[in-house]
Design a protein around this motif. Sequence first.
Motif, PDB file in Angstrom:
ATOM      1  N   VAL A 254       0.842  -1.201   0.000  1.00 41.79           N
ATOM      2  CA  VAL A 254       0.000   0.000   0.000  1.00 41.79           C
ATOM      3  C   VAL A 254       0.877   1.251   0.000  1.00 41.79           C
ATOM      4  N   SER A 255       1.929   1.258   0.814  1.00 44.35           N
ATOM      5  CA  SER A 255       2.829   2.414   0.877  1.00 44.35           C
ATOM      6  C   SER A 255       3.489   2.687  -0.470  1.00 44.35           C
ATOM      7  N   ALA A 256       3.894   1.616  -1.151  1.00 44.17           N
ATOM      8  CA  ALA A 256       4.513   1.785  -2.472  1.00 44.17           C
ATOM      9  C   ALA A 256       3.502   2.318  -3.481  1.00 44.17           C
ATOM     10  N   TRP A 257       2.257   1.896  -3.370  1.00 42.68           N
ATOM     11  CA  TRP A 257       1.204   2.411  -4.257  1.00 42.68           C
ATOM     12  C   TRP A 257       0.968   3.888  -3.955  1.00 42.68           C
ATOM     13  N   ILE A 258       0.931   4.248  -2.681  1.00 43.59           N
ATOM     14  CA  ILE A 258       0.750   5.650  -2.306  1.00 43.59           C
ATOM     15  C   ILE A 258       1.859   6.511  -2.899  1.00 43.59           C
ATOM     16  N   SER A 259       3.094   6.027  -2.800  1.00 44.42           N
ATOM     17  CA  SER A 259       4.233   6.800  -3.302  1.00 44.42           C
ATOM     18  C   SER A 259       4.445   6.646  -4.807  1.00 44.42           C
ATOM     19  N   GLN A 260       3.575   5.892  -5.445  1.00 50.38           N
ATOM     20  CA  GLN A 260       3.578   5.684  -6.891  1.00 50.38           C
ATOM     21  C   GLN A 260       4.876   5.043  -7.385  1.00 50.38           C
ATOM     22  N   ASP A 261       5.335   4.049  -6.630  1.00 51.95           N
ATOM     23  CA  ASP A 261       6.506   3.270  -7.016  1.00 51.95           C
ATOM     24  C   ASP A 261       6.245   2.625  -8.376  1.00 51.95           C
ATOM     25  N   ARG A 262       7.127   2.860  -9.318  1.00 54.26           N
ATOM     26  CA  ARG A 262       6.912   2.383 -10.691  1.00 54.26           C
ATOM     27  C   ARG A 262       6.797   0.868 -10.794  1.00 54.26           C
TER      28      ARG A 262
ATOM     29  N   GLU B 252      -1.391   0.360   9.976  1.00 54.70           N
ATOM     30  CA  GLU B 252       0.060   0.287   9.809  1.00 54.70           C
ATOM     31  C   GLU B 252       0.601   1.364   8.864  1.00 54.70           C
ATOM     32  N   VAL B 253      -0.147   1.746   7.836  1.00 53.47           N
ATOM     33  CA  VAL B 253       0.361   2.733   6.868  1.00 53.47           C
ATOM     34  C   VAL B 253       0.013   4.166   7.225  1.00 53.47           C
ATOM     35  N   ALA B 254      -0.926   4.360   8.124  1.00 57.54           N
ATOM     36  CA  ALA B 254      -1.341   5.721   8.485  1.00 57.54           C
ATOM     37  C   ALA B 254      -0.326   6.339   9.451  1.00 57.54           C
ATOM     38  N   HIS B 255       0.224   7.457   9.057  1.00 61.20           N
ATOM     39  CA  HIS B 255       1.155   8.207   9.909  1.00 61.20           C
ATOM     40  C   HIS B 255       1.087   9.675   9.498  1.00 61.20           C
ATOM     41  N   ALA B 256       1.791  10.520  10.208  1.00 60.12           N
ATOM     42  CA  ALA B 256       1.678  11.972  10.009  1.00 60.12           C
ATOM     43  C   ALA B 256       2.058  12.419   8.591  1.00 60.12           C
ATOM     44  N   ARG B 257       2.973  11.710   7.937  1.00 58.91           N
ATOM     45  CA  ARG B 257       3.443  12.141   6.617  1.00 58.91           C
ATOM     46  C   ARG B 257       2.745  11.438   5.450  1.00 58.91           C
TER      47      ARG B 257
ATOM     48  N   ASN C 277       0.173  10.622   2.569  1.00 54.46           N
ATOM     49  CA  ASN C 277      -0.722  11.410   1.715  1.00 54.46           C
ATOM     50  C   ASN C 277      -2.130  10.846   1.912  1.00 54.46           C
ATOM     51  N   THR C 278      -2.865  11.429   2.846  1.00 53.88           N
ATOM     52  CA  THR C 278      -4.176  10.893   3.224  1.00 53.88           C
ATOM     53  C   THR C 278      -5.168  10.861   2.070  1.00 53.88           C
ATOM     54  N   PRO C 279      -5.262  11.907   1.241  1.00 49.81           N
ATOM     55  CA  PRO C 279      -6.195  11.808   0.105  1.00 49.81           C
ATOM     56  C   PRO C 279      -5.835  10.652  -0.836  1.00 49.81           C
ATOM     57  N   ARG C 280      -4.550  10.436  -1.073  1.00 51.86           N
ATOM     58  CA  ARG C 280      -4.138   9.322  -1.942  1.00 51.86           C
ATOM     59  C   ARG C 280      -4.465   7.990  -1.269  1.00 51.86           C
ATOM     60  N   LEU C 281      -4.195   7.863   0.037  1.00 51.89           N
ATOM     61  CA  LEU C 281      -4.538   6.642   0.766  1.00 51.89           C
ATOM     62  C   LEU C 281      -6.040   6.381   0.666  1.00 51.89           C
ATOM     63  N   ASN C 282      -6.840   7.399   0.878  1.00 50.25           N
ATOM     64  CA  ASN C 282      -8.293   7.224   0.797  1.00 50.25           C
ATOM     65  C   ASN C 282      -8.723   6.795  -0.599  1.00 50.25           C
ATOM     66  N   TRP C 283      -8.099   7.357  -1.632  1.00 52.98           N
ATOM     67  CA  TRP C 283      -8.426   6.962  -3.010  1.00 52.98           C
ATOM     68  C   TRP C 283      -8.067   5.491  -3.222  1.00 52.98           C
ATOM     69  N   ILE C 284      -6.871   5.092  -2.767  1.00 51.89           N
ATOM     70  CA  ILE C 284      -6.442   3.697  -2.913  1.00 51.89           C
ATOM     71  C   ILE C 284      -7.415   2.770  -2.200  1.00 51.89           C
ATOM     72  N   LEU C 285      -7.806   3.126  -0.994  1.00 50.17           N
ATOM     73  CA  LEU C 285      -8.744   2.279  -0.248  1.00 50.17           C
ATOM     74  C   LEU C 285     -10.087   2.181  -0.951  1.00 50.17           C
TER      75      LEU C 285
END
Length: 133
Positions: free
Chosen positions: A15-23, A48-53, A55-63
């Motif tokens: 999920v973190s790699a998807w959030i950061s748009q890992d190629r 586990e992936v939610a933290h202060a830094r 990108n919450t809108p991107r996380l919400n879109w992924i979810l």
Amino acid sequence: MTNRIETVVLDSQGVSAWISQDRGVLAMLRSFHTMAADLVVCSNTIVEVAHARVNTPRLNWILSQVKVEAVTEQAARAAAALLKQAGLHGHKYAIDATVAEMALRQPGPVAVLTSDVDDMAKLCGTRVRLVGI
């Protein structure tokens, strides 16, 4: 990805790699999309992936693009049994165990995108395909 996959489970690193748009991860997700595979995330992974830094809108879109599976009492008991069988302790491996348990009950064949291939192999055995990221 040459073998057909029905379900893809993403752990926190997936999920973190998807959030950061890992190629590399995006390319794998496109490949799984062409197979019409379902993408699934364990509800514990959100914690586990939610933290202060993050990108919450991107996380919400992924979810919104995946199926989120809850950890029920029955699932927690099954995850505890996996831990016991693997000789691992819940204090360190609790989230991995809930992700593994969830992966094992998905329609197969199942692939798990994970950075913890060794730990997930102990929990899942050979019943799922582990894809290291």
